[in-house]
Motif scaffolding. Structure first.
Motif, mmCIF file in Angstrom:
data_model
loop_
_atom_site.group_PDB
_atom_site.id
_atom_site.type_symbol
_atom_site.label_atom_id
_atom_site.label_comp_id
_atom_site.label_asym_id
_atom_site.label_seq_id
_atom_site.Cartn_x
_atom_site.Cartn_y
_atom_site.Cartn_z
ATOM 1 N N GLY A 138 -8.470 49.241 19.868
ATOM 2 C CA GLY A 138 -6.924 50.116 20.708
ATOM 3 C C GLY A 138 -8.008 49.426 22.293
ATOM 4 N N GLY A 139 -6.516 49.435 23.153
ATOM 5 C CA GLY A 139 -7.704 48.807 24.409
ATOM 6 C C GLY A 139 -8.290 46.961 24.552
ATOM 7 N N VAL A 140 -8.354 46.873 23.516
ATOM 8 C CA VAL A 140 -8.604 45.461 24.017
ATOM 9 C C VAL A 140 -7.887 44.518 24.604
ATOM 10 N N GLY A 141 -6.817 44.181 24.281
ATOM 11 C CA GLY A 141 -6.097 43.277 25.346
ATOM 12 C C GLY A 141 -5.853 42.334 24.142
ATOM 13 N N LYS A 142 -5.404 42.652 22.958
ATOM 14 C CA LYS A 142 -5.070 42.308 21.739
ATOM 15 C C LYS A 142 -3.764 41.918 21.934
ATOM 16 N N SER A 143 -2.634 42.505 22.389
ATOM 17 C CA SER A 143 -0.785 42.023 22.639
ATOM 18 C C SER A 143 -1.211 40.700 23.679
ATOM 19 N N THR A 144 -2.071 41.268 24.923
ATOM 20 C CA THR A 144 -2.045 39.867 25.734
ATOM 21 C C THR A 144 -2.901 38.258 25.170
ATOM 22 N N VAL A 145 -4.190 38.574 24.791
ATOM 23 C CA VAL A 145 -4.198 37.718 23.399
ATOM 24 C C VAL A 145 -2.796 36.897 22.526
ATOM 25 N N ALA A 146 -2.139 37.888 22.147
ATOM 26 C CA ALA A 146 -1.179 36.990 21.201
ATOM 27 C C ALA A 146 -0.185 36.766 21.546
ATOM 28 N N LEU A 159 -12.452 39.350 32.007
ATOM 29 C CA LEU A 159 -11.306 40.102 32.431
ATOM 30 C C LEU A 159 -11.471 39.080 33.903
ATOM 31 N N ASP A 160 -10.156 38.887 33.942
ATOM 32 C CA ASP A 160 -9.569 38.119 35.346
ATOM 33 C C ASP A 160 -7.992 39.490 35.446
ATOM 34 N N PRO A 161 -8.221 39.382 37.471
ATOM 35 C CA PRO A 161 -7.435 40.569 37.810
ATOM 36 C C PRO A 161 -5.553 40.051 37.750
ATOM 37 N N GLU A 162 -5.840 38.601 37.749
ATOM 38 C CA GLU A 162 -4.575 36.998 37.139
ATOM 39 C C GLU A 162 -3.916 37.607 35.462
ATOM 40 N N VAL A 163 -4.903 38.133 35.191
ATOM 41 C CA VAL A 163 -4.272 38.448 33.807
ATOM 42 C C VAL A 163 -3.443 39.962 33.824
ATOM 43 N N VAL A 164 -4.029 41.091 34.257
ATOM 44 C CA VAL A 164 -3.570 41.848 34.183
ATOM 45 C C VAL A 164 -1.898 41.550 35.021
ATOM 46 N N ARG A 165 -2.317 41.053 36.297
ATOM 47 C CA ARG A 165 -0.752 41.046 37.235
ATOM 48 C C ARG A 165 0.015 40.440 36.344
ATOM 49 N N ALA A 166 -0.478 39.850 35.548
ATOM 50 C CA ALA A 166 0.799 38.709 34.706
ATOM 51 C C ALA A 166 1.746 39.586 33.526
ATOM 52 N N GLY A 167 1.028 40.570 32.836
ATOM 53 C CA GLY A 167 0.901 41.407 32.007
ATOM 54 C C GLY A 167 2.097 42.252 32.412
ATOM 55 N N ASP A 168 1.446 43.058 33.427
ATOM 56 C CA ASP A 168 2.529 44.030 34.696
ATOM 57 C C ASP A 168 3.264 43.378 34.879
ATOM 58 N N GLU A 169 4.221 42.267 35.242
ATOM 59 C CA GLU A 169 5.034 41.720 36.036
ATOM 60 C C GLU A 169 5.642 40.385 35.156
ATOM 61 N N GLY A 170 5.375 41.084 33.874
ATOM 62 C CA GLY A 170 6.392 40.177 32.893
ATOM 63 C C GLY A 170 6.406 38.631 31.992
ATOM 64 N N PHE A 171 4.716 38.046 32.409
ATOM 65 C CA PHE A 171 4.941 36.238 31.559
ATOM 66 C C PHE A 171 3.589 36.550 31.187
ATOM 67 N N ALA A 172 3.406 35.232 29.966
ATOM 68 C CA ALA A 172 2.528 34.835 29.677
ATOM 69 C C ALA A 172 1.507 34.174 30.818
ATOM 70 N N PHE A 173 0.213 34.715 31.127
ATOM 71 C CA PHE A 173 -0.667 33.944 32.438
ATOM 72 C C PHE A 173 -0.928 32.507 31.826
#
Length: 294
Positions: A46-54, A246-260
């Motif tokens: 868990g915690g490897v960013g799998k959903s972000t990749v999907a 590990l890009d801060p913009e990818v983290v921000r995109a997930g929190d704000e609810g859009f695909a990077f």
């Protein structure tokens, strides 16, 4: 009732049960045959960013003009509604079947998160209930004729990934996500073995969070190490698809609810994701069932 009558009745009941199973299997096969390529995103950790990749894989496929479905089978932590700004959406019923939620051109999403009464609701289910839900999401959702179905699984090798791969069959391919450090690689290695035991090919390994990308200078610092995913792929004899920093913009995109990739199509992280997606897009040009990668 005589013995002969009992035997005849038992055989009749057995035939009815077998016929019912065949009808259900035919309905499932008919539904799945409308989907050209099935990709199951897995990780033993868990915690490897799998959903972000999907999410970003699905978005990239959709942006390339491919009709794409994204299915979330994480029963206890469905995250796709948040990652795609779809919280509060509710699927519509059409002749007793669910319409997936549109997440933009060419992309449709289904998640248990759309069906919960609130974000605080806990789902306390055992294996059979999870299997039933996954069956319904594959059979009773109107997926249309898709080029790709991407399935986001919870971590591990438990009920959800097992059910998904069994239902999708041996043509479903696994995309396995890890982070570079050894503690993650040790768990993710089991995912490769899991796929081998089930007879599903591994599309490849993605090393996520592979170095921190500084938003000021653009340099990469390997705070989690580097190369663990690539070494795992070589060890297990499966393709290595690439590294995502590990890009801060990818983290921000997930929190704000859009695909990077939808709003940041350029830059080092987008380029890294695009290199991973390129051979997967190549599957669409190959006959269904033919391995796209060597």
């Amino acid at each position: 009732m005589s013995t002969q009558e009992h035997v005849t009745c038992s055989k009749k009941n057995q035939d009815m049960r077998c016929g019912g199973e065949n009808v259900a299997q035919q309905a499932m096969r008919s539904s799945l045959d409308r989907i050209k390529h099935k990709i199951v995103v897995l990780s033993g950790k868990g915690g490897v960013g799998k959903s972000t990749v999907a999410v970003n894989l699905s978005q990239a496929l959709a942006m390339s003009g491919k009709l794409t479905g994204l299915l979330d089978v994480d029963v206890h932590g469905p995250s796709l509604p948040r990652l795609l700004s779809l919280r509060g959406e509710r699927p519509q019923l059409d002749a007793g079947r669910l319409e997936p939620i549109s997440a933009g051109p060419n992309l449709w999403v289904m998640s248990l998160g759309f069906l919960l009464s609130s974000e605080r609701e806990a789902v306390v289910w055992r294996g059979p209930a999870k299997m039933k839900m996954i069956k319904q999401f594959l059979l009773d959702v109107i997926w249309r004729d898709l080029d790709f179905l991407v399935v986001d699984c919870p971590p591990g090798t438990g009920d959800e990934p097992l059910s998904v791969l069994q239902l999708l069959g041996p043509e479903a391919k696994a995309l396995i996500v890890t982070t570079p450090q050894g503690v993650a690689v040790d768990d993710v290695r089991r995912s490769v073995t899991f796929c081998a035991e089930l007879g599903n090919p591994v599309l490849g390994v993605v090393e996520n969070m592979s170095g921190h990308l500084c938003s000021h200078c653009g340099q990469i610092e390997n705070i989690f190490g580097s190369g663990g995913g690539e070494a795992l792929a070589e060890e297990m004899g499966v393709p290595f698809l690439g590294k995502i920093p590990l890009d801060p913009e990818v983290v921000r995109a997930g929190d704000e609810g859009f695909a990077f990739l939808r709003v940041h199509p350029d830059g080092p992280t987008a380029q890294a994701m695009s290199r991973i997606v390129a051979p997967i897009l190549g599957m669409a040009a190959s006959p269904v069932g033919q391995p796209p990668l060597k």
